[in-house]
Write an enzyme that holds these catalytic residues in place. Sequence first.
Site, PDB file in Angstrom:
ATOM      1  N   LYS A 193      73.313  44.362   2.198  1.00  0.00           N
ATOM      2  CA  LYS A 193      73.036  44.911   3.532  1.00  0.00           C
ATOM      3  C   LYS A 193      74.390  45.163   4.181  1.00  0.00           C
ATOM      4  CE  LYS A 193      72.162  44.977   7.952  1.00  0.00           C
ATOM      5  NZ  LYS A 193      73.295  45.661   8.566  1.00  0.00           N
ATOM      6  N   GLU A 268      80.565  32.901   5.809  1.00  0.00           N
ATOM      7  CA  GLU A 268      81.992  33.166   6.069  1.00  0.00           C
ATOM      8  C   GLU A 268      82.064  33.725   7.481  1.00  0.00           C
ATOM      9  OE1 GLU A 268      84.533  32.552   4.168  1.00  0.00           O
ATOM     10  OE2 GLU A 268      83.567  32.155   2.245  1.00  0.00           O
ATOM     11  N   CYS A 302      89.241  38.400  10.210  1.00  0.00           N
ATOM     12  CA  CYS A 302      88.737  37.035  10.466  1.00  0.00           C
ATOM     13  C   CYS A 302      89.888  36.033  10.534  1.00  0.00           C
ATOM     14  CB  CYS A 302      87.744  36.637   9.386  1.00  0.00           C
ATOM     15  SG  CYS A 302      88.383  36.804   7.711  1.00  0.00           S
ATOM     16  N   GLU A 399      87.255  34.040  19.739  1.00  0.00           N
ATOM     17  CA  GLU A 399      87.670  35.097  18.817  1.00  0.00           C
ATOM     18  C   GLU A 399      87.521  36.443  19.520  1.00  0.00           C
ATOM     19  OE1 GLU A 399      85.136  36.051  15.437  1.00  0.00           O
ATOM     20  OE2 GLU A 399      86.921  36.154  14.171  1.00  0.00           O
TER      21      GLU A 399
END
Length: 496
Positions: A193, A268, A302, A399
Amino acid sequence: MEAANKIGSEVPPTVPRLCHFIGGVEREASGGATMRIENPATEEVIATAALGTAEDVDAAVSAARAQFDGGSWSRLSGAERGLLISRLADLVERDAELIADFDATCIGRPPVEPRLLDLPNAIGTLRTSAGWADKIEGRAIPTPGYMGARTLSYTIREPVGVVAAIVPWNTPFMITCWKLGPLLAAGCTVVLKPSEETPLSALHLAQLCKEVGIPDGVVNVVTGCGTVVGAALCVHPGVDKITFTGSPLVGAEIQRTAGPLFKRIALELGGKSPQIVFADADLDAAVQGCSMGLFFNQGQVCAAGTRLLVERAIAEAFANRLAEAASSITVGDPAQPGVQMGAVSKKSQFERVNRYIRQGIDEGARLLAGGETRHRKGWFVKPTVFADATNHMSIAREEIFGPVGTVIPFDAEDDAIAIANDSRYGLAATVWTSDVARAHRVAHAVKAGAIGINCWAPIDPRLPWGGFKSSGIGRECGLAGILAYTEEKVVTVLLK
Ligand code: NAD
């Protein structure tokens, strides 16, 4: 949902119309709906893709299930799977520029970046996985025996089954290969996906799987919204494992919905990685490395090293040099010559980054470079550096996923470690120092999955990758990344 806003708008007939890839054939969405894929640097539509439904997910899982439970894939040896994965790597290498350009155009970054980093890493991951495919071994385990009789116990590793692989938009092809290579090596089948923004490279990869002779149904791709396609995959009874890369928010949602169904879940997630700069560091290298760690891929990484913990004696000079580096970056349409930084991936990213910049100023950090950007055509934001920040500010805790760095001074090594660990995240960290003993001390003390000493985020298909704390659960890449797609079974035989 941003993708949903793009649904149903008129697009010129010349724009390519992408379909799902299910059971080796292209398929429109069951309802016939499509979503628009835009280049965020130009805001032009570059393609449309099928807007998947739960029915499409069902069809894709059925195709993957059939191959896993009794198709030709389930009868291949590890060596045969390895050969196919190796040939797939060759085809990816053949099409590397095209694939890099797909990813670059979908997220508005200069194509040189995926050409130099993402594609070599993806090809390396496929080749490393191919090498592991015939080396997934069990162990013979000595025991005292069973009820006085001698026994032989050994383990075997079996593929975990049908995998749902859910991928973000920031480095889409590379992350897709971090999942696809290992899961194929282990003998699993998959429904991929891709992100709403970046389905092009995943669909091309599926075509390459067909070209190389991987049986139909082993690799399926369903495009569409996370809340529909991703959510349906996570609770589908035919899915054994979910491997997800993306935000902690969605990671938590997946645990909430798929956890009670006892699906294997690998996550993750995000990061707020510290780069710790000691006064004894090579400052030229540290400024260059921190700048890359902050601004590579418009800061949409990330492992972006966004918390710059700098020893107080050099904090002011370091922050000024970093600000100079930020101000010297040429931002614009990556199709134009000389442009070093493109757009952020979409309108919501643009708004998010600007909101954090305003918040940093409101909370009392000193803006040294960049700042809020007004929207013209293309979702560009300025490389931004804050000084005199504290670790309590939201720009140091959350973040941002954009090119914003926060310089936080520290006084002593223990102080630096305490600040580094005072975060919900633990994905990566960097230590800049010329003192070897200190480098290792700090590397051991910081709670993060990957530590770079005098280098930012060194990734390699052979090295395990993953996070502590809210940065995730499990590891990708390396041997751990292969074994993550297996179940360990123990067999004990009574020897009499
Ligand atoms: P996201 O969580 O919004 O989306 C990731 C994927 O999940 C997309 O394909 C999306 O469609 C899908 N999704 C959304 N809602 C879903 C749901 N309810 N159920 C199932 N799937 C759903 O993340 P993003 O904005 O695409 O990516 C940015 C995030 O990814 C950042 O937090 C970044 O740190 C993280 N990331 C982590 C790593 C790593 O290796 N740790 C690598 C890259 C990106």
